[in-house]
Design a protein around this motif. Structure first.
Motif, PDB file in Angstrom:
ATOM      1  N   UNK A  61       0.910  -1.309   0.025  1.00 42.93           N
ATOM      2  CA  UNK A  61       0.127   0.158   0.022  1.00 42.93           C
ATOM      3  C   UNK A  61       0.971   1.264  -0.024  1.00 42.93           C
ATOM      4  N   UNK A  62       0.446   2.096  -1.120  1.00 38.83           N
ATOM      5  CA  UNK A  62       1.560   3.437  -0.895  1.00 38.83           C
ATOM      6  C   UNK A  62       0.578   4.525  -0.382  1.00 38.83           C
ATOM      7  N   UNK A  63       0.634   4.920   0.630  1.00 40.36           N
ATOM      8  CA  UNK A  63      -0.284   5.991   1.302  1.00 40.36           C
ATOM      9  C   UNK A  63       0.408   7.144   1.160  1.00 40.36           C
ATOM     10  N   UNK A  64      -0.152   8.300   0.623  1.00 41.37           N
ATOM     11  CA  UNK A  64       0.206   9.643   0.569  1.00 41.37           C
ATOM     12  C   UNK A  64       0.094  10.115   1.841  1.00 41.37           C
ATOM     13  N   UNK A  65      -0.624   9.940   2.745  1.00 42.82           N
ATOM     14  CA  UNK A  65      -1.021  10.438   4.127  1.00 42.82           C
ATOM     15  C   UNK A  65       0.258  11.355   4.459  1.00 42.82           C
ATOM     16  N   UNK A  66       0.046  12.366   4.836  1.00 43.59           N
ATOM     17  CA  UNK A  66       0.999  13.230   5.211  1.00 43.59           C
ATOM     18  C   UNK A  66       1.855  14.000   4.126  1.00 43.59           C
ATOM     19  N   UNK A  67       1.918  13.525   3.169  1.00 46.18           N
ATOM     20  CA  UNK A  67       2.549  14.081   2.022  1.00 46.18           C
ATOM     21  C   UNK A  67       1.537  14.750   0.885  1.00 46.18           C
ATOM     22  N   UNK A  68       0.335  15.046   1.212  1.00 44.82           N
ATOM     23  CA  UNK A  68      -0.578  15.349   0.152  1.00 44.82           C
ATOM     24  C   UNK A  68      -0.072  16.613  -0.405  1.00 44.82           C
TER      25      UNK A  68
ATOM     26  N   UNK B 977      25.861  14.933  -2.105  1.00 43.11           N
ATOM     27  CA  UNK B 977      26.805  15.156  -1.288  1.00 43.11           C
ATOM     28  C   UNK B 977      26.693  15.827  -0.138  1.00 43.11           C
ATOM     29  N   UNK B 978      25.931  16.919  -0.521  1.00 44.67           N
ATOM     30  CA  UNK B 978      25.624  17.794   0.770  1.00 44.67           C
ATOM     31  C   UNK B 978      24.799  17.216   1.721  1.00 44.67           C
ATOM     32  N   UNK B 979      24.304  15.944   1.539  1.00 48.47           N
ATOM     33  CA  UNK B 979      23.085  15.407   2.495  1.00 48.47           C
ATOM     34  C   UNK B 979      21.762  16.260   2.139  1.00 48.47           C
ATOM     35  N   UNK B 980      21.502  16.918   1.324  1.00 48.81           N
ATOM     36  CA  UNK B 980      20.509  17.644   1.108  1.00 48.81           C
ATOM     37  C   UNK B 980      19.431  16.744   0.416  1.00 48.81           C
ATOM     38  N   UNK B 981      18.679  15.928   1.069  1.00 44.68           N
ATOM     39  CA  UNK B 981      17.727  15.126   0.420  1.00 44.68           C
ATOM     40  C   UNK B 981      16.487  15.646  -0.002  1.00 44.68           C
ATOM     41  N   UNK B 982      16.330  16.709   0.617  1.00 46.52           N
ATOM     42  CA  UNK B 982      15.122  17.451   0.450  1.00 46.52           C
ATOM     43  C   UNK B 982      15.049  17.896  -1.299  1.00 46.52           C
ATOM     44  N   UNK B 983      16.152  18.455  -1.529  1.00 46.10           N
ATOM     45  CA  UNK B 983      16.343  19.080  -3.014  1.00 46.10           C
ATOM     46  C   UNK B 983      16.542  18.016  -3.944  1.00 46.10           C
ATOM     47  N   UNK B1025       9.372  -0.741  -1.006  1.00 47.06           N
ATOM     48  CA  UNK B1025       9.887  -1.131   0.263  1.00 47.06           C
ATOM     49  C   UNK B1025       9.997  -0.113   1.211  1.00 47.06           C
ATOM     50  N   UNK B1026       8.927   0.698   1.354  1.00 46.01           N
ATOM     51  CA  UNK B1026       8.575   1.850   2.014  1.00 46.01           C
ATOM     52  C   UNK B1026       9.871   2.583   2.141  1.00 46.01           C
ATOM     53  N   UNK B1027      10.378   2.894   0.977  1.00 51.09           N
ATOM     54  CA  UNK B1027      11.508   4.039   0.815  1.00 51.09           C
ATOM     55  C   UNK B1027      12.755   3.532   1.730  1.00 51.09           C
ATOM     56  N   UNK B1028      12.955   2.308   1.710  1.00 54.03           N
ATOM     57  CA  UNK B1028      13.900   1.737   2.630  1.00 54.03           C
ATOM     58  C   UNK B1028      15.303   2.309   2.332  1.00 54.03           C
ATOM     59  N   UNK B1029      15.802   2.488   1.224  1.00 54.16           N
ATOM     60  CA  UNK B1029      17.128   2.999   0.868  1.00 54.16           C
ATOM     61  C   UNK B1029      17.379   4.322   1.383  1.00 54.16           C
ATOM     62  N   UNK B1030      16.193   5.128   1.000  1.00 55.04           N
ATOM     63  CA  UNK B1030      16.279   6.553   1.561  1.00 55.04           C
ATOM     64  C   UNK B1030      16.231   6.509   3.148  1.00 55.04           C
ATOM     65  N   UNK B1046       9.188  14.411   3.665  1.00 56.52           N
ATOM     66  CA  UNK B1046       7.870  13.605   3.344  1.00 56.52           C
ATOM     67  C   UNK B1046       7.893  12.244   4.185  1.00 56.52           C
ATOM     68  N   UNK B1047       9.051  11.511   4.054  1.00 51.27           N
ATOM     69  CA  UNK B1047       9.147  10.088   4.792  1.00 51.27           C
ATOM     70  C   UNK B1047       8.575  10.372   6.336  1.00 51.27           C
ATOM     71  N   UNK B1048       9.125  11.369   7.069  1.00 53.22           N
ATOM     72  CA  UNK B1048       8.785  11.487   8.235  1.00 53.22           C
ATOM     73  C   UNK B1048       7.348  11.960   8.571  1.00 53.22           C
ATOM     74  N   UNK B1049       6.931  12.752   7.870  1.00 56.08           N
ATOM     75  CA  UNK B1049       5.521  13.340   7.822  1.00 56.08           C
ATOM     76  C   UNK B1049       4.547  11.933   7.878  1.00 56.08           C
ATOM     77  N   UNK B1050       4.810  11.057   6.692  1.00 54.17           N
ATOM     78  CA  UNK B1050       3.824   9.832   6.840  1.00 54.17           C
ATOM     79  C   UNK B1050       4.187   8.933   7.879  1.00 54.17           C
ATOM     80  N   UNK B1051       5.454   8.969   8.320  1.00 60.56           N
ATOM     81  CA  UNK B1051       5.619   8.076   9.535  1.00 60.56           C
ATOM     82  C   UNK B1051       4.514   8.690  10.802  1.00 60.56           C
TER      83      UNK B1051
END
Lengths: 234, 1237
Positions: A61-68, B977-983, B1025-1030, B1046-1051
């Motif tokens: 499941x790919x949930x976009x929750x939180x990243x809308x 390289x700058x650890x700027x994963x956002x950009x 895989x739930x963005x495992x590598x990131x 985004x990863x953290x917000x979803x979490x």
């Protein structure tokens, strides 16, 4: 119908605007009944194996929750997913309206008018605060090419699995149908889509093809079945 | 027909028992690590048959629940070394009447693996020598002891984090307190204590034991904190265990004494269920006893102590029997531990971890399996009917499948219910419901098929009929779920158990077997090398097939029959396998009266015949050679692994899945100094103390029983007072991670005011005691101070300020003037600043929060590398920003500098984010102001992505586009390289978007190197895989780092959705008898951990800001923001425009030629007009105007910011685009109108 022994994997994206309860829906579906604590950070937090008509399928499941708000990411979700749960809250009319645009984008990205979609009206337990009537949502689902419409309650765990299973079933049917109609699988290049098609822009051709597809439906049993989806209101 | 259950054992996997640590004797064992202890446990060899000690048969009251504690009422002596030259014989433990035993697992044959608390020895013991121990006053203490055991057992060298603090002993203390409080002996001068010398003495002893536990814990804490630990820790751990056991033993003695003193148990309102059960058992037992013993003294249901203080049974086997022992007779029937047929072993549920290899057999696992299958079948069923017009044959097949799975489910339910006959009432009810629903469904579907003419024909269903079916099946699902919940509840009480053994591996394992005696081992060699006699194993197999029949009924036999048969069988077996056959029985126990109560789950009363039977069969075993018995663990060596798993550290492994991703900060806890900790000087309480102090300290009011910890000793749940207590521990510094998590999250489970009041309450109840009260009060002060200074939220916490001020003035100040003054000072500061309305930097929640203002720009600049930008570029930039007509291209800048500036931009925004923005979970709510910075961050990401897309889609020339793609791929690499994963994420999102991906011609021109680079980057941002590598990268990313939010917000959102607010405390009851529900702190802890993880990234980059470039970027990003909504459609059109679909293969430069346009337009026309027809007439003109202004707005800045190559084409393109756009916006609206109606 084959009794597929090997396990397939399907990605399903749960899409909808913020606050409609997507996350609860996903959590309810993915989580077992007795899990003490749910940890969304591990690899298989969003994976669940289910049995659909005797086939074991693994759903991610790919949930976009939180990243809308990451609208640019949305498209990537859409590209990865094979099926979609478009979720709105029955307590918010605007959440329903926003889905129209999202569906448009899905059709863009998938370049396929028959992409498996289920329309989900969540929070059905909040009947008192209902702002979207069943008929209205149902009409929309009809307008979208008879996609199934479910009213769910993530909180009470009503219809949650059913909605996911429905999408999954659509995906499977589609795969089977494609296997029959198009021997060479065309998956894997969804964005390039039906590039062999006629001239003009993709929208036009999609429109027309859409129309043709509907006509063809009468001769294609699997299509017909698909189009007979009914609204399920439990 | 098998005889009464005398356990017979096949020798299966005994050979492991050669481990030197197999014996858990405290003398030998102290130096051994607990981990070894537990692995050794898995290899237990069987217990000796306790024939000699069968002096007395008495009731074994196993009431059906899995009992964590048993109490011996009868003496059991393992054979001495002299008689037992085999290790197997030493695996049993000596039990004395009155011993309390912590049970780890119970084998179906009645042997249990337990630890005798009196001696702290672990081994096998016969459960029929014991009875359950349950005393309402003792429950909390016992449950604390169980946890304590688990905790100590689970610890190994790597995992000592629990012991850096002393919290884990607190539940024990709370348990003792509970006991004393309810016994009215809390205070030394309580009348009861004054009156009875015995009680006084025991009470004193108990407290002394407890305080030595605390002392050891303290020592342990010191030792663990030291760098080089080793045996010392193990030594202390062992000592700790011994002391704890002693304390519990003493507590049992205390309860006994209480009984003797004639103090009635004031009935606590315990869980009604449990007490009823106790009552039932008691009465049943009494009835049986009455018959068996002719009025001999019965054990009191609560005061089990009586049954040993006044032993009623005559000793029947004399010492010379033992001395003469060459032969041990082991024929006897044995009442299994109320497990159902087929159940081999039961465990404490808490100890059983799911284990891939063994999980199949456990009842809960089986149930879950059956349930899963069942549910999915029903779902499939619904799906099939829902979508209708399937051939009838398919429907029929589906229905059959459904039925068979439901039957399986029912079967599992039945078997579980059979195991637990009394408690199964609720199961049965649920089961009945389930069956009804199933029947209904069957009937309905049958009706359906009755109408069907032919099987291959589609069934036509009325919608109402279908709805009905669907309704039925959903209710079936619900019923199934209900069943599972009920069963689960029961199983939790009785312990999980093996429901069935997979035939392949466990066939040879006996269940209730007949006596197979007369096993001789002439060689006297270790059984581990002893080959398995073939005859016996076949024998066992044939017998085990009969095991399925309920044993209760079999037990209803006359004793005489039993020994006759026993004799026969023993003779038979020994004759068949004279040398090697291995025999064993459980301590004898023959139910004479059992005819009367075949269905009763209790053991039948003991009687003299048993021993007779034992004796008689002994006389029949003719072999003079010494035999040894192979006990329970042979057959259970596979099964017991499950229980031993708990200690062996595999449990820890099973938890790794969650732990692996959440860095365990607790380990470095000792190194961290908490801000809250800074003030208090904790007086050392560990030294010379008067007994009064010690007592007061131990018996302080505590809510520790309302707290749950996980295996790592981290708080997972607790009531507010219990959490507060954890926050203000007197003896040790509170876990800094806990404190931080508490402060960051407390607003989501309580209010500021409640917190303040709870703290004040704690201040009150802890008292003024020097040893206890003062340190705790200092801590309370510290907590307040920390709250006010570091975590205060101006708007949210204001309501608590009054309470705190009152507290500081009237409670704290009189006692601790200095502290009071300082607290008042903090309060003044806060109220002053809140009046000024300035949210000053001091009030930023979170200690590590970086504030952009606090670090001067110069400081950054001096370390930062020189910007890679030329003067002329700067000038161009200046011009661009000032004058919108001037243009400059991204390509003019060095990719590194671009990455840096993007990083600076993002990092600044990121550092603005406050902790509670994350916790508010409101960044999605557009009108919420609570998470503005998070929202900005999200929007920034999108803007950057759009900006990238915009630059790519702008050039008309494919070659140029390819260069732009190359450029961005370089920038993305630099960002990484700058650890700027956002950009990085933003850029990659854009490059992977369909509008860019579909530009085939462009991609053909992108160099291989760039593509390889992008492929590499794609593995980083991979979604699967739930963005495992990131995640992996972010977990260990060095700072400074700009994580992808985004990863953290979803979490965070999913954590909130997937975890309940409250959790139930296992095993703890409130005084009103309900299970205690407390705050699920685990959830908050996890959220706080994510926030802390993010906060730790909030350090500024050492990069120089190039102001002009920032301004330029801002200009473009703002432009993107302003038309954010239309971007998706806009890009799509532009993408189609620059590389139209139909020309994909040919005409590279086709689009540059204007003449093509009309034709192209015509091609789109029909569709557009058709689709837009609905709305066009009404509002067309108006819309057109709107569109016009919009598109101009859209196009103009773009061309201004980015100069296309051909100036002449510019206007043409613009004009075209406008037309293009109008078309499609019409269409879009048209659809919207149709759907809206």
């Amino acid at each position: 119908m084959s009794r597929a022994g090997h396990q397939r994997e399907h990605n399903i994206a749960v899409i909808g605007s913020g606050g409609v309860g997507k996350s609860c829906l996903t959590a309810q579906f993915v989580q077992g009944v007795f899990i003490e604590s749910y940890d969304p950070t591990i690899e298989d937090s969003y994976r669940k194996q289910i049995n659909v008509d005797g086939r074991h399928v693994m759903l991610e499941i790919m949930d976009t929750a939180g990243t809308e708000q990451f609208t640019s990411m949305r498209e990537l979700y859409m590209r990865e997913a094979q099926g979609f749960l478009l979720v709105f809250s029955i307590t918010s009319l605007s959440s329903l309206h926003e889905l129209t645009e999202l569906r448009e984008q899905i059709l863009h990205v998938k370049n396929d008018p028959h992409v498996p979609i289920v329309l989900v009206g969540n929070k059905s337990d909040l009947e008192d605060d209902r702002r979207v009537s069943r008929s209205r949502a149902f009409a929309l689902s009809q307008a979208w090419g008879n996609v199934p419409y479910y009213e769910t309650s993530a909180r009470r765990r009503i219809n949650v699995t059913e909605a996911f299973v429905d999408v999954c079933r659509q995906i499977i049917r589609r795969d089977l149908a494609r296997g029959a109609a198009y021997p060479s699988s065309r998956r894997g290049a969804p964005s390039r889509g039906r590039s062999g098609g006629g001239g003009g822009d993709s929208r036009r051709s999609r429109r027309t093809r859409d129309r043709y597809d509907h006509d063809e439906d009468d001769y294609e049993p699997h299509r017909r079945r698909r189009d007979r989806h009914r609204c399920v209101i439990l | 027909m098998p005889l009464e259950s005398v356990a017979w054992y096949s020798e299966m996997e005994v050979n492991n028992s050669s481990s030197p640590n197999w014996r858990l004797d405290k003398g030998e064992q102290t130096a051994n690590s607990n981990a070894r202890l537990s692995t050794a446990q898995a290899h237990y060899t069987p217990p000796e048959s306790p024939v000699r000690s069968a002096q007395r048969q008495s009731s074994y009251a196993e009431n059906g629940f899995f009992q964590n504690y048993l109490r011996a009422f009868c003496h059991f002596e393992p054979p001495t070394e002299a008689e037992a030259n085999d290790e197997a014989l030493l695996m049993t433990v000596r039990i004395q009447p009155g011993d309390l035993i912590l049970i780890h697992s119970v084998h179906a044959n009645g042997w249990a693996d337990g630890t005798v608390l009196t001696t702290n020895e672990r081994g096998w013991l016969p459960t029929n020598y014991c009875e359950t121990f349950d005393h309402p006053y003792m429950r909390n203490l016992l449950s604390a002891m169980t946890h304590f055991w688990d905790l100590l057992g689970a610890s190994n060298d790597e995992n000592l984090s629990t012991f850096v603090r002393q919290d884990y002993v607190r539940p024990l203390i709370a348990g003792v307190r509970f006991l004393l409080e309810h016994a009215d002996c809390l205070h030394r001068d309580a009348p009861l204590v004054q009156r009875s010398t015995g009680l006084r003495r025991l009470r004193k002893g108990l407290l002394a034991d407890l305080s030595s536990v605390v002392q050891i814990a303290k020592r342990l804490q010191e030792v663990v904190a030291e760098p080089l630990v080793g045996d010392a820790v193990q030594h202390l751990l062992d000592e700790l265990m011994v002391k704890a056991c002693k304390a519990v033993t003493r507590a049992v003695g205390f309860v006994d004494m209480l009984q003797q003193e004639g103090v009635g148990v004031v009935p606590l309102k315990q869980s009604s269920r449990k007490s009823v059960r106790v009552a039932v058992d008691t009465s049943a037992r009494e009835a049986q006893h009455g018959k068996a013993h002719d009025g001999s003294e019965l054990p009191d249901p609560i005061d089990s102590g009586k049954c040993f203080t006044e032993p009623a049974e005559p000793k029947q086997i004399s010492e010379e029997d033992q001395a003469a022992a060459g032969d041990h007779v082991r024929s006897n029937s044995q009442k299994r531990l109320s497990r159902g047929p087929g159940s081999l072993i039961s465990h404490r549920l808490s100890t059983v971890r799911y284990d891939a290899v063994h999980s199949d057999g456990l009842a809960t696992e089986r149930l879950a399996q059956a349930h899963d299958v069942c549910i999915s079948q029903i779902a499939g069923f619904i799906g099939l009917y829902l979508h209708s017009s399937n051939p009838a044959s398919e429907l029929a097949a589906m229905t059959r499948r459904l039925q068979s799975t439901c039957d399986t489910m029912l079967d599992v339910l039945d078997r579980i219910a059979a195991v637990e006959p009394l408690g199964s009432c609720s199961i049965r009810k649920a089961r009945r419901m389930f069956q009804w629903k199933l029947n209904d469904l069957t009937v309905e579907t049958d009706k359906l098929f009755a109408n069907a003419v032919r099987l291959d024909e589609d069934i036509v269903m009325e919608p109402s009929h279908r709805d009905h079916l669907v309704e039925l099946s959903t209710s079936l699902i619900r019923a199934a779920g209900d069943c599972v919940v009920k069963v689960r509840r029961i199983v939790e009480q009785i312990g999980d158990f093996d429901l069935e053994n997979p035939p392949s591996t466990r066939q040879a394992i006996p269940h209730d077997e007949d006596a197979v005696t007369g096993a001789n081992n002439t060689e006297g060699q270790s059984h581990s090398s002893d080959p398995r006699p073939a005859t016996s194993s076949t024998d066992s197999q044939s017998r085990s097939t009969q095991n399925a029949s309920p044993t209760t009924r079999q037990r209803a036999k006359t004793t005489t029959a039993v020994h006759d048969l026993t004799r026969e069988s023993s003779a038979k077996t020994s004759s068949r396998t004279p040398d090697k056959s291995i025999s064993l029985t459980i301590p004898s126990y023959t139910p004479m009266e059992s005819k009367a109560d075949a269905a009763a789950p209790q053991l039948s009363p003991p009687n003299a015949d048993t021993t007779k039977s034992a004796r008689s069969s002994r006389t029949h075993s003719t072999s003079p050679v010494r035999k040894f018995s192979v006990g329970a663990s042979i057959s259970t060596s596979t099964d017991t692994r499950l229980s031993s798993m708990r200690d062996s550290g595999i449990t820890a492994v099973s938890e790794i899945s969650t732990r692996a991703t959440t860095p365990d900060h607790a380990k470095d806890a000792p190194a961290l100094v908490n801000s809250v900790d800074s003030f208090s000087s904790i007086p050392s309480t560990g030294n010379v103390e008067s007994s009064i102090d010690a007592e007061a300290q131990l018996l302080q009011k505590t809510y520790a029983n309302e707290l749950t910890l996980n295996k790592d000793g981290q708080v997972t749940g607790g009531s507010l007072p219990a959490l507060i207590e954890q926050l203000t521990t007197g003896d040790t510094a509170p876990d800094p991670q806990f404190v931080a998590a508490f402060f960051v999250t407390f607003r989501s489970f309580t209010t500021a005011r409640e917190l303040a009041q709870a703290l004040i309450q704690r201040f009150d109840y802890i008292g003024e005691d020097k040893a206890v009260g003062v340190p705790v009060r200092l801590r309370i002060y510290n907590v307040f101070k920390g709250w006010l200074d570091t975590y205060w939220k101006v708007d949210g916490d204001r309501e608590a300020l009054g309470d705190i001020r009152y507290f500081a003035l009237h409670k704290l100040k009189p006692l601790m003037p200095l502290a009071g003054e300082r607290l008042l000072e903090s309060i003044r500061k806060i109220s002053a600043s809140s009046q000024n309305g300035s949210a000053s930097a001091t009030f930023a929640p979170g200690p590590r929060k970086y504030n952009a203002l606090s670090v001067s720009q110069e400081e950054i600049d001096c370390d930062a590398p020189e910007p890679m930008i030329t003067r002329s570029q700067l000038n161009t930039l200046k011009k661009c920003v000032a004058d919108s007509t001037a243009s400059c291209s991204v390509m003019d800048f060095d990719p590194l500098e671009m990455a840096r500036q993007l990083t600076v931009l993002g990092s600044r925004m990121f550092c603005e984010i406050q902790a509670d923005e994350f916790l508010s979970l409101e960044w999605n709510k557009k009108d919420s102001l609570k998470a503005e910075n998070v929202r900005n961050m999200c929007l920034l990401n999108t803007d950057v992505a759009h900006f990238v897309g915009d630059t790519i889609l702008t050039p008309e020339d494919a070659k140029k586009r390819a260069l732009v793609i190359k450029y961005w791929s370089k920038v993305a690499t630099r960002c990484l390289e700058l650890n700027n994963y956002e950009s990085l994420m933003a850029i990659m999102c854009s490059l992977n978007s369909s509008v860019v991906q579909r530009l085939k011609r462009t991609w053909e021109l992108v160099s291989k190197k760039s593509r390889a680079r992008l492929d590499e980057l794609n593995t980083v941002v991979d979604f699967s895989r739930n963005q495992m590598s990131l995640r992996r990268r972010l977990e260990n990313a060095p700072t400074p780092c700009l994580p992808f939010l985004g990863v953290y917000l979803t979490d965070l959102i999913m954590l909130d959705a997937g975890n309940a607010k409250l959790r139930q405390l296992p095993g703890v009851r409130t005084s009103t008898g309900e299970a205690l529900t407390v705050i699920n702190f685990d959830k908050h802890m996890r959220m706080a951990r994510i926030v802390a993880h993010l906060q730790h990234f909030q350090t500024p980059y050492k990069l120089q800001e190039v102001r002009d470039m920032q301004a330029w970027l801002h200009m473009h990003l703002d432009r993107m923001r302003s038309c954010n909504a239309q971007m998706v459609g806009d890009f799509h059109r532009r993408s189609l425009y620059i590389e139209p679909k139909r020309d994909a293969a040919s005409a590279t430069h086709a689009m540059l030629a204007l003449p093509k346009l009309p034709e192209f337009r015509r091609a789109t026309d029909p569709t557009a007009s058709r689709a837009g027809a609905g709305s066009r007439d009404g509002s067309g003109g108006e819309e057109q105007q709107q569109q016009q202004s919009q598109s101009q707005q859209l196009v103009r800045p773009k061309t201004a910011g980015y100069a296309p190559t051909s100036k002449s084409f510019k206007s043409g393109g613009q004009a075209f685009e406008f037309l293009w756009k109008t078309r499609f916006d019409f269409k879009g609206r048209g659809e919207g109108v149709v759907e809206g109606t």
